[in-house]
Each structure stands twice: as structure tokens, then as C-alpha cells.
Design a protein around this motif. Structure first.
Motif, PDB file in Angstrom:
ATOM      1  N   ILE A 144    -126.151   3.071  63.975  1.00 62.49           N
ATOM      2  CA  ILE A 144    -126.314   1.723  64.507  1.00 62.49           C
ATOM      3  C   ILE A 144    -127.798   1.419  64.676  1.00 62.49           C
ATOM      4  O   ILE A 144    -128.631   2.314  64.729  1.00 62.49           O
ATOM      5  N   SER A 145    -128.078   0.146  64.780  1.00 62.48           N
ATOM      6  CA  SER A 145    -129.468  -0.279  64.936  1.00 62.48           C
ATOM      7  C   SER A 145    -129.966   0.059  66.335  1.00 62.48           C
ATOM      8  O   SER A 145    -129.179   0.309  67.252  1.00 62.48           O
ATOM      9  N   LYS A 146    -131.263   0.038  66.481  1.00 59.83           N
ATOM     10  CA  LYS A 146    -131.875   0.310  67.781  1.00 59.83           C
ATOM     11  C   LYS A 146    -131.418  -0.731  68.808  1.00 59.83           C
ATOM     12  O   LYS A 146    -131.128  -0.399  69.955  1.00 59.83           O
ATOM     13  N   ALA A 147    -131.324  -1.996  68.383  1.00 61.57           N
ATOM     14  CA  ALA A 147    -130.892  -3.069  69.288  1.00 61.57           C
ATOM     15  C   ALA A 147    -129.446  -2.851  69.739  1.00 61.57           C
ATOM     16  O   ALA A 147    -129.123  -3.031  70.921  1.00 61.57           O
ATOM     17  N   ASP A 148    -128.569  -2.452  68.798  1.00 62.10           N
ATOM     18  CA  ASP A 148    -127.171  -2.179  69.168  1.00 62.10           C
ATOM     19  C   ASP A 148    -127.080  -0.993  70.118  1.00 62.10           C
ATOM     20  O   ASP A 148    -126.293  -0.996  71.059  1.00 62.10           O
ATOM     21  N   ASN A 149    -127.889   0.030  69.875  1.00 61.92           N
ATOM     22  CA  ASN A 149    -127.895   1.196  70.746  1.00 61.92           C
ATOM     23  C   ASN A 149    -128.331   0.804  72.158  1.00 61.92           C
ATOM     24  O   ASN A 149    -127.716   1.225  73.144  1.00 61.92           O
ATOM     25  N   GLU A 150    -129.377   0.004  72.265  1.00 61.75           N
ATOM     26  CA  GLU A 150    -129.843  -0.448  73.581  1.00 61.75           C
ATOM     27  C   GLU A 150    -128.759  -1.238  74.306  1.00 61.75           C
ATOM     28  O   GLU A 150    -128.557  -1.088  75.510  1.00 61.75           O
ATOM     29  N   MET A 151    -128.032  -2.073  73.555  1.00 64.81           N
ATOM     30  CA  MET A 151    -126.954  -2.861  74.154  1.00 64.81           C
ATOM     31  C   MET A 151    -125.831  -1.949  74.663  1.00 64.81           C
ATOM     32  O   MET A 151    -125.292  -2.148  75.752  1.00 64.81           O
ATOM     33  N   LEU A 152    -125.499  -0.903  73.896  1.00 66.21           N
ATOM     34  CA  LEU A 152    -124.407  -0.005  74.274  1.00 66.21           C
ATOM     35  C   LEU A 152    -124.745   0.871  75.481  1.00 66.21           C
ATOM     36  O   LEU A 152    -123.875   1.165  76.294  1.00 66.21           O
ATOM     37  N   ILE A 153    -126.005   1.298  75.589  1.00 69.55           N
ATOM     38  CA  ILE A 153    -126.364   2.160  76.701  1.00 69.55           C
ATOM     39  C   ILE A 153    -126.968   1.391  77.866  1.00 69.55           C
ATOM     40  O   ILE A 153    -127.232   1.959  78.912  1.00 69.55           O
ATOM     41  N   GLY A 154    -127.162   0.086  77.670  1.00 70.84           N
ATOM     42  CA  GLY A 154    -127.781  -0.734  78.706  1.00 70.84           C
ATOM     43  C   GLY A 154    -126.864  -0.986  79.892  1.00 70.84           C
ATOM     44  O   GLY A 154    -125.677  -0.653  79.895  1.00 70.84           O
ATOM     45  N   ASP A 155    -127.437  -1.585  80.897  1.00 69.70           N
ATOM     46  CA  ASP A 155    -126.731  -1.902  82.127  1.00 69.70           C
ATOM     47  C   ASP A 155    -125.743  -3.048  81.896  1.00 69.70           C
ATOM     48  O   ASP A 155    -125.954  -3.889  81.023  1.00 69.70           O
ATOM     49  N   PHE A 156    -124.672  -3.092  82.682  1.00 71.84           N
ATOM     50  CA  PHE A 156    -123.733  -4.202  82.630  1.00 71.84           C
ATOM     51  C   PHE A 156    -124.268  -5.333  83.508  1.00 71.84           C
ATOM     52  O   PHE A 156    -124.364  -5.164  84.723  1.00 71.84           O
ATOM     53  N   PRO A 157    -124.579  -6.478  82.917  1.00 70.37           N
ATOM     54  CA  PRO A 157    -124.991  -7.588  83.777  1.00 70.37           C
ATOM     55  C   PRO A 157    -123.786  -8.166  84.525  1.00 70.37           C
ATOM     56  O   PRO A 157    -122.636  -8.046  84.078  1.00 70.37           O
ATOM     57  N   GLU A 158    -124.034  -8.784  85.656  1.00 68.40           N
ATOM     58  CA  GLU A 158    -122.962  -9.376  86.462  1.00 68.40           C
ATOM     59  C   GLU A 158    -122.123 -10.351  85.640  1.00 68.40           C
ATOM     60  O   GLU A 158    -120.900 -10.391  85.765  1.00 68.40           O
ATOM     61  N   GLU A 159    -122.771 -11.123  84.773  1.00 75.23           N
ATOM     62  CA  GLU A 159    -122.042 -12.119  83.966  1.00 75.23           C
ATOM     63  C   GLU A 159    -121.013 -11.456  83.052  1.00 75.23           C
ATOM     64  O   GLU A 159    -119.926 -11.987  82.849  1.00 75.23           O
ATOM     65  N   GLU A 160    -121.336 -10.284  82.512  1.00 73.57           N
ATOM     66  CA  GLU A 160    -120.410  -9.577  81.625  1.00 73.57           C
ATOM     67  C   GLU A 160    -119.208  -9.042  82.406  1.00 73.57           C
ATOM     68  O   GLU A 160    -118.068  -9.101  81.939  1.00 73.57           O
ATOM     69  N   VAL A 161    -119.448  -8.529  83.603  1.00 71.23           N
ATOM     70  CA  VAL A 161    -118.365  -8.041  84.453  1.00 71.23           C
ATOM     71  C   VAL A 161    -117.463  -9.215  84.837  1.00 71.23           C
ATOM     72  O   VAL A 161    -116.239  -9.134  84.755  1.00 71.23           O
ATOM     73  N   ARG A 162    -118.074 -10.316  85.240  1.00 70.30           N
ATOM     74  CA  ARG A 162    -117.311 -11.517  85.614  1.00 70.30           C
ATOM     75  C   ARG A 162    -116.478 -12.011  84.434  1.00 70.30           C
ATOM     76  O   ARG A 162    -115.300 -12.332  84.579  1.00 70.30           O
ATOM     77  N   PHE A 163    -117.063 -12.054  83.251  1.00 67.50           N
ATOM     78  CA  PHE A 163    -116.357 -12.505  82.055  1.00 67.50           C
ATOM     79  C   PHE A 163    -115.124 -11.631  81.795  1.00 67.50           C
ATOM     80  O   PHE A 163    -114.052 -12.137  81.461  1.00 67.50           O
ATOM     81  N   ALA A 164    -115.261 -10.321  81.960  1.00 69.00           N
ATOM     82  CA  ALA A 164    -114.138  -9.402  81.742  1.00 69.00           C
ATOM     83  C   ALA A 164    -113.030  -9.647  82.769  1.00 69.00           C
ATOM     84  O   ALA A 164    -111.841  -9.660  82.430  1.00 69.00           O
ATOM     85  N   ILE A 165    -113.413  -9.869  84.026  1.00 66.78           N
ATOM     86  CA  ILE A 165    -112.415 -10.113  85.077  1.00 66.78           C
ATOM     87  C   ILE A 165    -111.706 -11.443  84.854  1.00 66.78           C
ATOM     88  O   ILE A 165    -110.490 -11.537  84.977  1.00 66.78           O
ATOM     89  N   TRP A 166    -112.458 -12.461  84.492  1.00 65.34           N
ATOM     90  CA  TRP A 166    -111.850 -13.768  84.253  1.00 65.34           C
ATOM     91  C   TRP A 166    -110.970 -13.758  83.003  1.00 65.34           C
ATOM     92  O   TRP A 166    -110.126 -14.619  82.836  1.00 65.34           O
ATOM     93  N   GLY A 167    -111.105 -12.766  82.151  1.00 68.27           N
ATOM     94  CA  GLY A 167    -110.243 -12.626  80.986  1.00 68.27           C
ATOM     95  C   GLY A 167    -108.903 -11.985  81.306  1.00 68.27           C
ATOM     96  O   GLY A 167    -108.019 -11.915  80.459  1.00 68.27           O
ATOM     97  N   CYS A 168    -108.721 -11.529  82.538  1.00 68.08           N
ATOM     98  CA  CYS A 168    -107.469 -10.899  82.967  1.00 68.08           C
ATOM     99  C   CYS A 168    -106.576 -11.927  83.649  1.00 68.08           C
ATOM    100  O   CYS A 168    -107.066 -12.802  84.365  1.00 68.08           O
ATOM    101  N   ASP A 169    -105.285 -11.798  83.458  1.00 67.43           N
ATOM    102  CA  ASP A 169    -104.319 -12.685  84.111  1.00 67.43           C
ATOM    103  C   ASP A 169    -104.396 -12.493  85.621  1.00 67.43           C
ATOM    104  O   ASP A 169    -104.364 -11.378  86.116  1.00 67.43           O
ATOM    105  N   SER A 170    -104.481 -13.593  86.336  1.00 68.45           N
ATOM    106  CA  SER A 170    -104.669 -13.545  87.795  1.00 68.45           C
ATOM    107  C   SER A 170    -103.496 -12.969  88.555  1.00 68.45           C
ATOM    108  O   SER A 170    -103.662 -12.444  89.654  1.00 68.45           O
ATOM    109  N   SER A 171    -102.297 -13.061  88.010  1.00 65.56           N
ATOM    110  CA  SER A 171    -101.120 -12.659  88.785  1.00 65.56           C
ATOM    111  C   SER A 171    -100.527 -11.329  88.339  1.00 65.56           C
ATOM    112  O   SER A 171     -99.461 -10.944  88.802  1.00 65.56           O
ATOM    113  N   LYS A 172    -101.182 -10.619  87.454  1.00 65.24           N
ATOM    114  CA  LYS A 172    -100.644  -9.346  86.967  1.00 65.24           C
ATOM    115  C   LYS A 172    -100.923  -8.215  87.932  1.00 65.24           C
ATOM    116  O   LYS A 172    -101.939  -8.179  88.597  1.00 65.24           O
TER     117      LYS A 172
END
Length: 131
Positions: A47-75
């Protein structure tokens, strides 16, 4: 294990069994250079250096929020009874702890025991269960 049968001989002393088992696996998994696979001239895609940095980088709050909002609220609520609907509705209060838990998991590979548990409750089908 009470004993092992080796070369038509039954071995049952603790020390002898231990030695025979060790011998078996040492022979079985001994290094054999004549069968060794060499990969000297094989080129692997990487993989490219940029892809590697993205994979090992920190999770920003927006990415965590996006993942949670992608889940069904009542499950499936957690063992504590809180589901994603609760987490979403209380995001401003919970986001620091949720993001911290995700970052800890990504950094250390450890998820607290019991946080991904399921419980089963059997409820008898009787009119008055107190009898």
C-alpha cells in the motif's frame, strides 16, 4: 493422558510420556532446509505511504460518530440496556468516553471484558410466576 504407545512399547511413566511427546513434536516440526520455500525474487504489492498512515492513524471523533450513526438505533441493547439510540441521543455527553474507548481498543487491542456480552433470561410462561 495415561501413557503412549511408541515403537510397539507402552510407556506410562510421567517422565517417559513427557519425553516421548516432546520427541514426537520436535521431529515433526524440526527445520528442514531442503523443503524451505524461498521468496527472494517475489515482488509483493504494497500500500502507499498515505494509505498506511490512514490505517495506523488515530480515529477522529467524526469517524467514530459516522460509524455509530450507521447503526440502527433500536437494535440489541448492551447488557446495561443502552442501545445505539441512547448513545446517539446522548452523544454530547458520551462522545468523549466512546471515542476514548475506540482509541484505546485501536491502540492496545484490548476491549474490556463483558462489554460485548450477551445475556439470556428464561421467563416462564405462567399466569402468576410468583407461585
Amino acid at each position: 493422558m495415561h501413557g503412549v504407545f511408541v515403537n510397539n512399547k507402552w510407556c506410562d511413566s510421567k517422565e517417559e510420556v513427557k519425553d516421548k511427546v516432546c520427541e514426537f513434536f520436535e521431529e515433526r516440526f524440526a527445520r528442514n532446509d531442503s523443503c524451505q520455500v524461498r521468496l527472494d525474487k517475489v515482488e509483493f504489492n504494497s500500500i502507499s505511504k498515505a494509505d498506511n498512515e490512514m490505517l495506523i492513524g488515530d480515529f477522529p471523533e467524526e469517524e467514530v460518530r459516522f460509524a455509530i450513526w450507521g447503526c440502527d438505533s433500536s437494535k440489541s441493547p448492551d447488557p446495561d440496556g443502552f442501545n445505539f439510540g441512547f448513545i446517539k441521543s446522548c452523544w454530547d455527553i458520551l462522545k468523549k468516553d466512546v471515542v476514548s474507548a475506540v482509541k484505546d481498543f485501536a491502540g492496545f487491542g484490548y476491549w474490556p471484558r463483558g462489554s460485548n456480552a450477551s445475556f439470556l433470561c428464561l421467563i416462564p410462561k405462567v399466569e402468576n410466576p410468583q407461585q
